[in-house]
Scaffold this motif. Structure first.
Motif, short mmCIF file in Angstrom:
data_model
loop_
_atom_site.label_atom_id
_atom_site.label_comp_id
_atom_site.label_asym_id
_atom_site.label_seq_id
_atom_site.Cartn_x
_atom_site.Cartn_y
_atom_site.Cartn_z
N TYR A 13 49.69 36.68 59.26
CA TYR A 13 50.33 37.95 60.08
C TYR A 13 51.27 37.22 60.73
N VAL A 18 45.14 34.18 59.24
CA VAL A 18 43.75 34.94 59.35
C VAL A 18 42.73 34.42 58.37
N PRO A 37 30.79 37.97 60.39
CA PRO A 37 31.02 38.76 61.61
C PRO A 37 32.38 39.65 61.41
N SER A 38 32.49 40.49 62.68
CA SER A 38 33.76 41.41 62.44
C SER A 38 34.77 40.52 62.96
N GLY A 39 36.03 40.72 62.12
CA GLY A 39 37.08 40.02 62.25
C GLY A 39 37.39 38.57 61.50
N CYS A 40 36.18 38.44 60.96
CA CYS A 40 36.43 36.93 59.98
C CYS A 40 37.23 36.91 58.65
N GLY A 41 37.84 38.08 58.41
CA GLY A 41 38.84 38.05 57.40
C GLY A 41 38.34 38.76 56.31
N LYS A 42 36.97 39.62 56.09
CA LYS A 42 36.50 39.92 54.81
C LYS A 42 37.46 41.02 54.30
N SER A 43 38.00 42.08 55.09
CA SER A 43 38.56 43.05 54.75
C SER A 43 39.92 42.81 54.17
N THR A 44 40.38 41.84 55.05
CA THR A 44 41.76 41.42 54.50
C THR A 44 41.69 40.74 53.16
P1 ADP Z 1 36.90 41.77 58.95
O1 ADP Z 1 36.97 42.74 57.70
O2 ADP Z 1 36.03 40.61 58.53
O3 ADP Z 1 36.20 42.59 60.25
P2 ADP Z 1 39.68 41.53 58.91
O4 ADP Z 1 40.05 41.16 57.68
O5 ADP Z 1 39.73 43.12 59.35
O6 ADP Z 1 38.39 41.33 59.47
O7 ADP Z 1 40.46 40.89 60.11
C1 ADP Z 1 40.66 39.49 60.05
C2 ADP Z 1 41.69 39.04 61.23
O8 ADP Z 1 43.12 39.39 60.94
C3 ADP Z 1 41.34 39.69 62.48
O9 ADP Z 1 41.54 38.47 63.53
C4 ADP Z 1 42.33 40.59 62.62
O10 ADP Z 1 42.63 41.02 64.20
C5 ADP Z 1 43.37 40.07 62.11
N1 ADP Z 1 44.36 41.32 61.41
C6 ADP Z 1 44.20 42.31 60.38
N2 ADP Z 1 44.97 43.15 60.25
C7 ADP Z 1 46.05 42.60 60.98
C8 ADP Z 1 47.82 42.84 60.99
N3 ADP Z 1 47.81 44.03 60.25
N4 ADP Z 1 48.26 42.34 61.99
C9 ADP Z 1 47.77 41.41 62.84
N5 ADP Z 1 46.71 40.76 62.54
C10 ADP Z 1 45.67 41.50 61.66
#
Ligand code: ADP
Length: 360
Positions: A13, A18, A37-44
């Motif tokens: 991003y 990430v 853990p939360s924020g590790c990039g799973k959803s991305t």
């Molecule tokens: P998880 O699903 O494991 O909780 P995410 O995939 O949601 O984690 O997020 C991974 C990282 O990417 C986090 O640090 C989050 O802040 C960052 N992130 C997610 N979406 C965006 C975005 N649209 N712009 C900038 N950073 C993002």
């Protein structure tokens, strides 16, 4: 049905990366859970597979076809979200039929699929209801019904049970697993809940800070975690750790771990990489520790006794680190007592303290 191949996938991003080069092969029909853990990039990562997020680099193959630039609807996937995303003004039947209608399928063609999905998901008696007249679990089943009637080659679940209460979560976990056993489709399931990962997955992918820490079958990861992160992430209560330095035993033969408080833990059968002077973190799971009346390996100063019914957790400290011992005996142990422990050699995990890697 589809196998999925991720090769060197990364996500940026702006200037912030990430997801850092993910390599992962998922077999056709496999149920793979991404956990971390939360924020590790799973959803991305999941959203990149779905086509909801652009892939910054690397290759994504779905069913043998490069999918990096395919639109979401061309990927033949269904996604179930945490929020269910049901249309509030449509009945259960119409919610499930929404996709086929948009694709202009004839109702003669899609009705049998909806009836079959409703039967499979126990929604037969609710088809005329609006979502607001359903319980949380029923709404989640409607969301799954909508995913099922697409007959996708790949199912994506993004924390689908997070909004449900604990009892319903356990029930839906079993239902999703049963659904997979019946449909035998490929599933990628994202959760931060390690119990969900352990109970549902064929294989677990443990992620941390945009990278994969370890991939394996649930019990492989539980029994032989590759590093301190995986060791501490899987298991509840989590693995106990204590740091020390490898020394020759002061009494008897072989090696021991010398702890900061001067205590020693005998290390029978330590691997060759455990050499005198090495800084090591010893790990052992609460349920593998035995309370003993023999010469102990370690002693726990008990601070809290927590009976759950089936078992009792004893919390205290060893060598300055917090430890938990789980026993199935109904113990009479009280806070303030010192308890002698045996740490069975075959249940001890040793990690290099600096790198966190398992000693082999
Ligand atoms: P998880 O699903 O494991 O909780 P995410 O995939 O949601 O984690 O997020 C991974 C990282 O990417 C986090 O640090 C989050 O802040 C960052 N992130 C997610 N979406 C965006 C975005 N649209 N712009 C900038 N950073 C993002």
């Amino acid at each position: 049905m589809a196998a999925v191949q991720l090769s060197g996938i990364f996500k940026r991003y702006g200037d912030t990366q990430v997801v850092h080069g993910i390599d992962l092969h998922i077999d056709d029909g496999e149920f793979v859970v991404l956990v971390g853990p939360s924020g590790c990039g799973k959803s991305t990562l999941m959203r990149m597979v779905a086509g909801l997020e652009e892939i910054s680099g690397g290759d994504l193959m779905i069913g043998g076809t490069r999918a990096n630039t395919l639109a979401p609807q061309q990927r033949n996937i269904s996604m179930v979200f945490q929020s269910y995303a049901l249309y509030p003004h449509l009945t259960v039947y119409d919610n499930i039929a929404f996709g086929p209608r948009i694709r202009k399928e004839s109702s003669a063609k899609f009705k049998p699929r909806i009836d079959a999905a409703a039967k499979m998901l126990n929604l037969g008696g609710y088809l005329d209801r609006l979502p607001r007249a359903l319980s949380g679990g029923q709404r989640q089943r409607v969301a799954m019904g909508r995913a099922v009637v697409r007959e996708p080659s790949l199912f994506l679940f993004d924390e689908p049970l997070s909004n449900l209460d604990a009892k319903l979560r356990v029930q839906m976990r079993t239902e999703i697993k049963a659904l997979h056993q019946r449909l035998k489709n490929t599933v990628i399931y994202v959760t931060h809940d390690q119990i969900e990962a352990m109970t549902m997955a064929d294989r677990i992918v443990v992620m941390n800070a945009g990278r994969i820490e370890q991939i394996g079958r649930p019990l492989e990861l539980y029994d032989r975690p590759a590093n301190l992160f995986v060791a501490s992430f899987l298991g509840s209560p989590s693995m106990n750790f204590v740091e020390g330095v490898i020394v020759n035993r002061t009494q008897g033969q072989g090696l021991a771990l010398k702890l900061a408080d001067g205590g020693e833990v005998a290390l029978e059968g330590a691997p060759e990489s455990a050499v005198v002077g090495a800084k090591i973190t010893l790990g052992v799971r609460p349920e593998h520790i035995e309370i003993t009346t023999q010469i102990p390996d370690a002693a726990l100063d008990v601070e809290v006794v927590e009976p759950t019914g089936a078992e009792t957790h004893l919390y205290g400290t060893i060598g300055g680190s917090s430890w938990c011992v789980t026993t199935r005996e109904r113990s009479k142990i009280e806070p303030g007592q010192r308890v002698a422990l045996r740490l069975p050699a075959e249940c001890i995990h040793l990690f290099d303290t600096e790198s966190g890697r398992r000693l082999v």
